[in-house]
Design a protein around this motif. Sequence first.
Motif, PDB file in Angstrom:
ATOM      1  N   HIS A 132      44.410  47.897  55.652  1.00 23.63           N
ATOM      2  CA  HIS A 132      44.198  47.778  54.190  1.00 23.63           C
ATOM      3  C   HIS A 132      45.494  47.341  53.236  1.00 23.63           C
ATOM      4  O   HIS A 132      45.518  46.537  52.442  1.00 23.63           O
ATOM      5  CB  HIS A 132      43.726  49.286  53.983  1.00 23.63           C
ATOM      6  CG  HIS A 132      43.690  49.549  52.331  1.00 23.63           C
ATOM      7  ND1 HIS A 132      42.521  49.327  51.677  1.00 23.63           N
ATOM      8  CD2 HIS A 132      44.338  50.002  51.591  1.00 23.63           C
ATOM      9  CE1 HIS A 132      42.699  49.429  50.319  1.00 23.63           C
ATOM     10  NE2 HIS A 132      43.811  50.084  50.225  1.00 23.63           N
ATOM     11  N   GLN A 133      46.728  47.752  53.971  1.00 24.42           N
ATOM     12  CA  GLN A 133      47.745  47.474  53.428  1.00 24.42           C
ATOM     13  C   GLN A 133      48.029  45.984  53.463  1.00 24.42           C
ATOM     14  O   GLN A 133      48.715  45.218  52.655  1.00 24.42           O
ATOM     15  CB  GLN A 133      49.097  48.235  54.018  1.00 24.42           C
ATOM     16  CG  GLN A 133      50.307  48.158  53.188  1.00 24.42           C
ATOM     17  CD  GLN A 133      50.122  48.576  51.656  1.00 24.42           C
ATOM     18  OE1 GLN A 133      49.453  49.847  51.580  1.00 24.42           O
ATOM     19  NE2 GLN A 133      50.386  47.839  50.977  1.00 24.42           N
ATOM     20  N   ARG A 136      46.084  44.232  50.729  1.00 22.98           N
ATOM     21  CA  ARG A 136      46.897  44.246  49.477  1.00 22.98           C
ATOM     22  C   ARG A 136      48.157  43.516  49.451  1.00 22.98           C
ATOM     23  O   ARG A 136      48.411  42.901  48.276  1.00 22.98           O
ATOM     24  CB  ARG A 136      47.066  45.809  49.167  1.00 22.98           C
ATOM     25  CG  ARG A 136      46.233  46.606  48.926  1.00 22.98           C
ATOM     26  CD  ARG A 136      46.102  46.926  47.411  1.00 22.98           C
ATOM     27  NE  ARG A 136      44.834  47.961  47.239  1.00 22.98           N
ATOM     28  CZ  ARG A 136      44.989  49.079  47.115  1.00 22.98           C
ATOM     29  NH1 ARG A 136      46.199  49.676  46.923  1.00 22.98           N
ATOM     30  NH2 ARG A 136      44.008  49.953  46.775  1.00 22.98           N
ATOM     31  N   THR A 140      48.943  40.543  46.708  1.00 22.35           N
ATOM     32  CA  THR A 140      50.074  40.671  45.786  1.00 22.35           C
ATOM     33  C   THR A 140      51.060  39.386  46.055  1.00 22.35           C
ATOM     34  O   THR A 140      51.656  38.843  44.908  1.00 22.35           O
ATOM     35  CB  THR A 140      51.089  41.839  46.047  1.00 22.35           C
ATOM     36  OG1 THR A 140      50.107  43.117  45.942  1.00 22.35           O
ATOM     37  CG2 THR A 140      52.227  42.104  45.280  1.00 22.35           C
ATOM     38  N   THR A 159      49.942  44.974  40.610  1.00 26.03           N
ATOM     39  CA  THR A 159      49.232  45.999  41.637  1.00 26.03           C
ATOM     40  C   THR A 159      48.128  46.442  41.144  1.00 26.03           C
ATOM     41  O   THR A 159      47.071  46.534  41.895  1.00 26.03           O
ATOM     42  CB  THR A 159      50.283  47.517  41.046  1.00 26.03           C
ATOM     43  OG1 THR A 159      51.815  47.314  41.417  1.00 26.03           O
ATOM     44  CG2 THR A 159      49.697  48.627  41.640  1.00 26.03           C
ATOM     45  N   ALA A 162      45.959  43.424  42.419  1.00 24.89           N
ATOM     46  CA  ALA A 162      45.791  43.522  43.886  1.00 24.89           C
ATOM     47  C   ALA A 162      44.821  44.439  44.179  1.00 24.89           C
ATOM     48  O   ALA A 162      43.877  44.356  45.008  1.00 24.89           O
ATOM     49  CB  ALA A 162      47.128  43.718  44.476  1.00 24.89           C
ATOM     50  N   VAL A 163      44.838  45.575  43.506  1.00 21.68           N
ATOM     51  CA  VAL A 163      43.519  46.658  43.634  1.00 21.68           C
ATOM     52  C   VAL A 163      42.290  46.212  43.356  1.00 21.68           C
ATOM     53  O   VAL A 163      41.498  46.391  44.201  1.00 21.68           O
ATOM     54  CB  VAL A 163      44.242  47.908  43.079  1.00 21.68           C
ATOM     55  CG1 VAL A 163      43.047  48.927  42.944  1.00 21.68           C
ATOM     56  CG2 VAL A 163      45.322  48.547  43.392  1.00 21.68           C
ATOM     57  N   SER A 166      41.235  43.267  46.099  1.00 20.08           N
ATOM     58  CA  SER A 166      41.070  44.054  47.341  1.00 20.08           C
ATOM     59  C   SER A 166      39.712  44.902  47.174  1.00 20.08           C
ATOM     60  O   SER A 166      38.633  44.883  48.063  1.00 20.08           O
ATOM     61  CB  SER A 166      42.154  44.765  47.847  1.00 20.08           C
ATOM     62  OG  SER A 166      42.411  46.148  47.103  1.00 20.08           O
TER      63      SER A 166
END
Length: 197
Positions: A132-133, A136, A140, A159, A162-163, A166
């Motif tokens: 998941h990271q 993101r 970003t 931020t 990116a959210v 995703s």
Amino acid sequence: MPKIVVPEDRRKAVSEAVVRVVRRAGVEGATLGSVAKEAGLAIGSIRHYFADHEAMMIFTMDQLGHRIGERVAVRVTRLLAADSDRRTLVEDLLAEFLPLDDERRDEAVAWLAFTVAARTRPAFRESADAQHQFLRDLITRILSEAVALGRLPKQLNLTVEAVRLSALLDGLTMQAVLQPESTPPELLRSALRNSLP
């Protein structure tokens, strides 16, 4: 002359069998026995390469991440080398996360099953969180480069974007897995294309 078995190759073959079983029967159906049968191996052979069921499943989750990561790395290289048409290259890169063909559909089904299982299985959590990271961070990075090149406004909240992106990829993937007939690949690509900043 006896056949030489490369342990890492055998582990990868077992993880591919896990993905096929999870696609058909979910995480709960991916027992050592069902995976051994799918891989054409004895259960003892599976145990030779994995300490236990959990280790086999975590290895498979990590392998899924590596497979996706390798495809994405190729796209990142193309994007970094491009002087023009970066938007299409960004779309192609992000599309690697969508189930647009049989291989990516199998990966998406398995990944979704693993991610749901990670909610109640702490051993799966680290791998799920890392994947998941990765997504993101990648988004970003792409957005930051676009801002630096003057293609996106400097005040863009990276931020939040990116959210948003995703979540878009997650949502499109979930719809394609759960309702494949109503979300064909062309529709997924179009939704992604129309949602890029």
